[in-house]
Design a protein around this motif. Structure first.
Motif, PDB file in Angstrom:
ATOM      1  N   PRO A  26       0.910  -1.230   0.100  1.00 38.71           N
ATOM      2  CA  PRO A  26       0.014   0.085  -0.128  1.00 38.71           C
ATOM      3  C   PRO A  26       0.757   1.267   0.069  1.00 38.71           C
ATOM      4  CG  PRO A  26      -0.987  -1.625   1.437  1.00 38.71           C
ATOM      5  CD  PRO A  26       0.579  -2.047   1.065  1.00 38.71           C
ATOM      6  N   ALA A  27       2.106   1.365   0.691  1.00 43.40           N
ATOM      7  CA  ALA A  27       2.940   2.406   0.694  1.00 43.40           C
ATOM      8  C   ALA A  27       3.578   2.775  -0.775  1.00 43.40           C
ATOM      9  CB  ALA A  27       3.866   2.078   1.800  1.00 43.40           C
ATOM     10  N   TYR A  28       3.886   1.594  -1.336  1.00 46.48           N
ATOM     11  CA  TYR A  28       4.322   1.813  -2.780  1.00 46.48           C
ATOM     12  C   TYR A  28       3.242   2.345  -3.546  1.00 46.48           C
ATOM     13  CZ  TYR A  28       5.950   0.529  -7.362  1.00 46.48           C
ATOM     14  OH  TYR A  28       6.328   0.331  -8.678  1.00 46.48           O
ATOM     15  N   VAL A  29       2.037   1.735  -3.350  1.00 46.82           N
ATOM     16  CA  VAL A  29       1.081   2.356  -4.381  1.00 46.82           C
ATOM     17  C   VAL A  29       0.857   3.839  -4.059  1.00 46.82           C
ATOM     18  CG1 VAL A  29      -1.688   2.559  -4.933  1.00 46.82           C
ATOM     19  CG2 VAL A  29      -0.247   0.150  -4.252  1.00 46.82           C
ATOM     20  N   ALA A  30       0.960   4.089  -2.676  1.00 50.35           N
ATOM     21  CA  ALA A  30       0.700   5.369  -2.382  1.00 50.35           C
ATOM     22  C   ALA A  30       1.917   6.383  -3.054  1.00 50.35           C
ATOM     23  CB  ALA A  30       0.692   5.826  -0.816  1.00 50.35           C
ATOM     24  N   SER A  31       3.061   6.122  -3.099  1.00 50.20           N
ATOM     25  CA  SER A  31       4.229   6.755  -3.406  1.00 50.20           C
ATOM     26  C   SER A  31       4.028   6.934  -5.045  1.00 50.20           C
ATOM     27  CB  SER A  31       5.477   6.059  -3.331  1.00 50.20           C
ATOM     28  OG  SER A  31       5.892   4.794  -3.910  1.00 50.20           O
ATOM     29  N   ARG A  32       3.321   6.040  -5.671  1.00 50.22           N
ATOM     30  CA  ARG A  32       3.091   6.293  -7.125  1.00 50.22           C
ATOM     31  C   ARG A  32       2.203   7.280  -7.539  1.00 50.22           C
ATOM     32  NH1 ARG A  32       7.736   5.233  -8.742  1.00 50.22           N
ATOM     33  NH2 ARG A  32       7.042   5.172 -10.789  1.00 50.22           N
ATOM     34  N   VAL A  33       1.483   7.484  -6.626  1.00 49.63           N
ATOM     35  CA  VAL A  33       0.152   8.541  -6.959  1.00 49.63           C
ATOM     36  C   VAL A  33       0.662   9.851  -7.761  1.00 49.63           C
ATOM     37  CG1 VAL A  33      -1.671  10.077  -6.006  1.00 49.63           C
ATOM     38  CG2 VAL A  33      -1.380   7.859  -5.063  1.00 49.63           C
ATOM     39  N   VAL A  34       0.151  10.000  -9.005  1.00 44.11           N
ATOM     40  CA  VAL A  34       0.616  11.540  -9.541  1.00 44.11           C
ATOM     41  C   VAL A  34      -0.235  12.463  -8.844  1.00 44.11           C
ATOM     42  CG1 VAL A  34       0.594  12.432 -11.809  1.00 44.11           C
ATOM     43  CG2 VAL A  34       0.901   9.984 -11.551  1.00 44.11           C
ATOM     44  N   PRO A  35       0.460  13.603  -8.595  1.00 46.90           N
ATOM     45  CA  PRO A  35      -0.258  15.083  -7.952  1.00 46.90           C
ATOM     46  C   PRO A  35      -1.610  15.418  -8.862  1.00 46.90           C
ATOM     47  CG  PRO A  35       2.018  15.184  -8.014  1.00 46.90           C
ATOM     48  CD  PRO A  35       2.028  13.843  -8.793  1.00 46.90           C
ATOM     49  N   THR A  36      -1.374  15.527 -10.163  1.00 49.95           N
ATOM     50  CA  THR A  36      -2.647  16.099 -10.969  1.00 49.95           C
ATOM     51  C   THR A  36      -3.602  15.047 -10.837  1.00 49.95           C
ATOM     52  OG1 THR A  36      -1.675  15.102 -12.709  1.00 49.95           O
ATOM     53  CG2 THR A  36      -1.020  17.315 -12.475  1.00 49.95           C
ATOM     54  N   GLU A  37      -3.542  13.788 -11.085  1.00 46.98           N
ATOM     55  CA  GLU A  37      -4.423  12.686 -11.044  1.00 46.98           C
ATOM     56  C   GLU A  37      -5.160  12.641  -9.656  1.00 46.98           C
ATOM     57  OE1 GLU A  37      -3.005   9.022 -12.374  1.00 46.98           O
ATOM     58  OE2 GLU A  37      -2.695   9.823 -14.432  1.00 46.98           O
TER      59      GLU A  37
END
Length: 416
Positions: free
Chosen positions: A396-407
């Motif tokens: 889950p932490a890895y998924v959070a780190s891949r969030v794109v700011p604009t999206e």
């Protein structure tokens, strides 16, 4: 406090908008606590069994027994001096003993018994029996018979014996009453002699307490017509765990047979070791299930905080910091659950120890569940549970780190 830790603690706090997440966090933490408590209690009880049995076996048996079968050992005093001279750093004391199986009779009751002739004063240097004998003065009575023989006084008409607590009930006698023991002889009929019960022996081990008859070494020699011969020597060591190594050295050096206390009960301790491993793995599944709950909790947190993640990244937060934020969050849940679980385990263990409402059936050596408190078990289980939670938060932490700011900002309110 670092940025990741400060933010993680903020996310764990309850607010009107995330009451649902707070309940999920609480339930995940409590589920982990139950798993930790169950694993600690199970290991504490198994370790308690091993610890109690080890102590009781050591109290009931010498660390090493030296003997010469079937002829017996003549001149045991000479062998005692030789062994104590050759192993001064290992051996703390030696004591001769006589070991004989026969029958005891009280009224119409006949029972097979194990007679052990001992020299209490010398036996005390090998292994203390004081806390197993009631009253403790019973050992002094046996020692007095040995001292009287050494002084040339005649053997008492009714020698003293100490009976195992279970055997006392089987023969239906009380301290102060008499029993008869049968001594096998070469004749057709066996000799029968009367003995006075002066005390009881209670080791907590049923197979000893239901069979043992302890008498003075002088009475045993006379009763079994052994002259100056004894069965062997009991040897006490400064370190009981070194018994196998010391026994091997003695066997190589002397023309005697040696047997250490572990060999009498090795199958039992090996079985307990296997049971500990299997049961620990089964109960550990509860902790692993709790770890999956932590994974779900962190995923929910990532889903709810997508907008916050996007804003943080827009402000310059790096992927490593975002990942660390949710790892700290999962680790906090793990540490909190481990602490609560350890406290819960301590409470359950205290109840089991002080309120023995679980009586063990006949096949077990002990009468109630023993508990052994070990900092190694508590810290080990708590550390392993925290590690499981940390690993559960990785994805889950890895998924959070891949969030794109604009999206993340554009998709506010949408789940991952």
């Amino acid at each position: 406090m670092s940025f990741a830790s400060w933010t993680a603690f903020r996310y764990l706090k309850s607010s009107r908008e995330n009451r649902f997440f707070s309940w999920i966090t609480f339930l995940s933490l409590f589920g982990l606590a139950i798993g930790v408590a169950a694993l600690i209690v199970v290991l504490s009880v198994i370790n308690g069994f091993e610890y109690e049995l080890r102590n009781r076996f050591l109290q009931a048996n010498a660390h090493i027994m030296a003997y010469r079968y079937p002829a017996g050992m003549s001149n045991p005093e000479k062998w005692s001096k030789i062994i104590e001279r050759d192993f001064p750093d290992e051996v703390r004391g030696t004591s001769p003993f006589i070991h004989y199986e026969t029958m005891a009779k009280s009224g119409s009751i006949m029972q097979g018994v194990l007679v052990r002739g001992i020299a209490p004063k010398q036996r005390e240097a090998v292994q203390s029996m004081q806390n197993l004998i009631d009253p403790p003065t019973a050992l002094a009575v046996l020692q007095q018979e040995i001292d009287d023989e050494a002084a040339g006084k005649p053997e008492p008409e009714t020698p003293a014996v100490i009976l195992g607590s279970g055997l006392l009930g089987i023969l239906n006698v009380k301290v102060g009453e008499t029993i008869h023991l049968i001594a096998p002889t070469e004749n057709r009929f066996s000799d029968m002699k009367r003995f006075k019960v002066v005390g009881t022996y209670n080791s907590g081990l049923k197979h000893y307490d239901n069979r043992l008859v302890a008498m003075s070494l002088s009475s045993a020699r006379s009763f079994f017509h052994m002259g100056d011969t004894v069965t062997g020597l009991e040897i006490g060591l400064n370190d009981a765990d070194r018994s196998p190594q010391v026994a091997r050295l003695m066997e190589e050096k002397y023309n005697l047979s040696f047997r250490e206390w572990q060999s009498y009960n090795r199958p039992l301790f090996e079985a307990m070791e296997r049971e500990r491993t299997v049961i620990a793995l089964i109960v550990a599944m509860v902790v692993i299930v709790a770890g999956f709950n932590i994974l779900t909790t962190v995923f929910v947190s990532v889903s709810q905080k997508q907008r916050d993640i996007s804003i943080l990244k827009a402000l310059g937060a790096r992927n490593r910091q975002i990942m660390g934020l949710f790892l700290v969050q999962s680790l906090c849940i793990g540490i909190g659950g481990s602490i609560v679980g350890a406290i819960l385990a301590g409470g359950i263990s205290y109840v089991l120890e002080h309120y023995p409402f679980i009586d063990l059936p006949e096949p077990y050596f002990l009468k109630s569940l023993p508990v052994h408190y070990s900092a190694e078990v508590y810290l080990g289980v708590a550390g392993a549970a925290s590690l499981v939670c940390l690993l559960a938060g990785l994805y889950p932490a890895y998924v959070a780190s891949r969030v794109v700011p604009t999206e993340g900002i554009a998709g506010t309110g949408q789940a991952l």
